[in-house]
Every structure is written in C-alpha cells, then in structure tokens.
Design an enzyme around this catalytic site. Structure first.
Site, short mmCIF file in Angstrom:
data_model
loop_
_atom_site.label_atom_id
_atom_site.label_comp_id
_atom_site.label_asym_id
_atom_site.label_seq_id
_atom_site.Cartn_x
_atom_site.Cartn_y
_atom_site.Cartn_z
N CYS A 1 0.87 -1.17 0.00
CA CYS A 1 0.00 0.00 0.00
C CYS A 1 0.91 1.23 0.00
CB CYS A 1 -0.86 -0.05 1.26
SG CYS A 1 -1.89 1.40 1.52
N CYS B 1 -0.85 3.70 -6.56
CA CYS B 1 -1.77 3.09 -5.60
C CYS B 1 -2.00 1.68 -6.11
CB CYS B 1 -3.09 3.87 -5.57
SG CYS B 1 -4.42 2.99 -4.70
N1 DGL Z 1 -3.96 0.44 -2.15
C1 DGL Z 1 -3.53 1.51 -1.36
C2 DGL Z 1 -2.39 2.30 -1.93
O1 DGL Z 1 -1.56 1.73 -2.61
C3 DGL Z 1 -4.56 2.32 -0.62
C4 DGL Z 1 -5.78 2.73 -1.33
C5 DGL Z 1 -6.78 3.29 -0.34
O2 DGL Z 1 -7.16 2.54 0.54
O3 DGL Z 1 -7.14 4.45 -0.47
O4 DGL Z 1 -2.24 3.48 -1.68
#
Ligand code: DGL
Length: 306
Positions: free
Chosen positions: A73, A175
């Site tokens: 993440c 993301c």
């Molecule tokens: N998948 C996550 C990232 O890479 C977070 C997305 C989210 O929960 O807003 O930032």
C-alpha cells in the site's frame, strides 16, 4: 532451506497485485494477506488513523511470527513505514510509486495516487530527484474506493469520472488498487504505465536472502514459538491459540474455513494452497485475513487462478 512466513498488508484488495508479484518472485513461502477491508479506502483518512490501522495489522502479523511484512500500500508506506520499522522487530518492506522507472523513459509523466500519498513529503522529494522529467501529481479522490467496490472489475469503473485528461508519455500507478486498471489507464492516456510491485517483490527477496544468511528473521521470541502470547500480541489481538503457532498447521493448510473476531469484527478466514511453482516445485501457501465481514474470495481466487 528455511521456509519464510511473510505478511502482506493493504487497506483492501489492491495489495493482492503485490502479493501476486511476491508469489511469482518468491514461491515456497507462507504468505498471510491482510486486507483491512472494513476500513478501506485509506487514502483520505488522517495520518493518525492510518498509522493506528497499520500498527494493528502489523500486530496481527507479529502474532503470527512473520519473518517480514510488506506494506502493499503506497499510502501506508508514505504515512508510516519508517515508524513501523522502528516499532516492529521484523523488516517492513514498503511499496513506492514507480517514479524512477518512469523518469528513465518519460519526459512528461502523470503520477496517480491517493490524496494522502500525493500530499506526502516522501513523494514530493522523490520526484525532485528526477528534474528532467516533468511530473504532474494527481489524486483521484475516490478511485481506490471505486476499485474496491467494483471488486477489481475494470469494466465497472468509469475512468473519465476519476482521471484528468492530459498529454503524458507515461503514467505512474501510485496506488496498488489502480493496478487492476493498468490496461485501461494505459489506453486512456495512450501511454505506458508503471507500478512499484516488482520493485517491492525484489526488495523482499533480497531482504530475505540477506537476512537468511545473517539470521535477522525474527527475534529469539519469534523463533522459539512464543508468538501469539498476550504479551506479544497485545491483549486485544486474538488468543494465543489463534495467533500462535497454529498458522500453517494441517487444519489451515487443508483449506478449512473458519471465523474469528480479531479486532472485534467478524471475518472469515480461509486459505487456498497447494499451488506448485512449475519452476521450482516449491509449495506456496496463502492465508487470507480480512477485517470486514467477508473477505473477497472471488477476487482472491481470480488473482491466483485457483
Ligand atoms: N492500495 C492503497 C495504496 O496503494 C490504498 C488505497 C486506499 O485505501 O485508499 O495506496
């Protein structure tokens, strides 16, 4: 050879794309995937909230005695990877927007990431290292949420509702949720896309191989099976039985499903395993944890073609 247990964390389904890369790069590990789907999306939450949620998830990993954790993440990495490295005894690998690979090939690149990642000092100082490439930073307010709600089905997300128009020669998917839309985003801009997943898996692989030699992986407590005690987990997280050495026992491995209430929220636990790597014959097991009422079994099965 030592068999490693690796915890992979994301707010929801995005990190499964990182997990897939880790499994490709490092088969033969026991993976725990924690998707904090009760609290997704993270991108607009405060730094304090995100830190609190990530810490809680890493405590679960700690309770399982992981050898390393991956923050799959970008948002969690930008907000609290450094702090988590200080707080936990195992290495914490982060996921960063693939700014460097984009800068190597592009002169006008768009970086898409959550509001929290786009606003981070970390990303701003990263793009400054490549002054020959003009980076435009943009945070689609709800694209990660839309991907989560669409369960990763690209056809259910209308890109024109989320993305700015523009002329770019490369797009950074900052993301992990956006990786589900990689083909569509590339077509939307007519430009190649870059994500940090491979870099994350490589970093994990080199940490495990270095650590394997130096014996970093886990403190004496981790190694001696003391994980999962109230002391280790913090009293709020699970029972010794659940948190402790039971991961990877025959029960789990045979794919039995169960429920538990870590964090006081009901979730289903299940695992699918027995995927053999054609190359090495190493057996990979994946154990999926979620904090919401259900974990997304469909997307999980699709991702790993089970
Ligand atoms: N998948 C996550 C990232 O890479 C977070 C997305 C989210 O929960 O807003 O930032």
């Amino acid at each position: 050879m030592k068999r490693y247990t690796v915890g992979v964390f994301d707010s929801g389904i995005g990190g499964l794309t990182v997990l897939a890369e880790c499994v490709r790069r490092l088969p033969g590990c026991d993976y725990l995937y924690y998707g904090d789907n009760a609290h997704a999306p993270y991108g607009s939450r405060s730094a304090e909230e995100i830190t609190h949620l990530v810490r809680a998830a890493l405590r679960v990993f700690s309770a399982y005695g992981v050898d390393a954790a991956v923050l799959a993440c970008n948002t969690a990495t930008a907000v609290c990877a450094q702090l988590m490295r200080k707080e936990f005894p195992f290495p914490v690998v982060g996921t960063e927007p693939a700014v460097k690979p984009a800068a190597e090939r592009c002169s006008r690149a768009l970086v898409l990431a959550t509001p929290r990642t786009i606003g981070s000092d970390r990303l701003r100082s990263l793009v400054k290292r490549f002054p020959w490439c003009a980076f435009t930073l943009f945070a689609p307010p709800d694209l990660a949420g839309a991907v989560e709600r669409a369960e990763g089905r690209a056809e259910k997300v209308k890109l024109e509702d989320h993305l700015p128009r523009g002329n770019y020669d490369g797009v950074v998917l900052g993301c992990t949720h956006y990786v589900y839309l990689r083909k569509e985003i590339s077509a939307f801009y007519g430009a190649p896309v870059f994500d940090g997943n491979r870099g994350t898996a490589q970093r994990l692989a080199s940490l495990l191989s270095d650590g394997g030699e130096r014996g970093f992986a886990g403190t004496a407590d981790h190694k001696s099976g003391k994980t999962g005690t109230a002391d280790h987990c913090g009293a709020k997280i699970g029972t010794a039985d659940h948190c402790g050495a039971k991961i990877g026992t025959a029960d789990h491995k045979l794919g039995k499903t169960g429920t538990d209430d870590h964090f006081g929220e009901k979730r289903e636990l299940f695992d699918k395993n027995g995927k053999n790597s054609a190359k090495t014959g190493a057996k990979t097991s994946i154990f999926y944890l979620g904090s919401g009422k259900t974990v997304n079994k469909r997307i999980y099965e699709q991702m790993f073609a089970i």
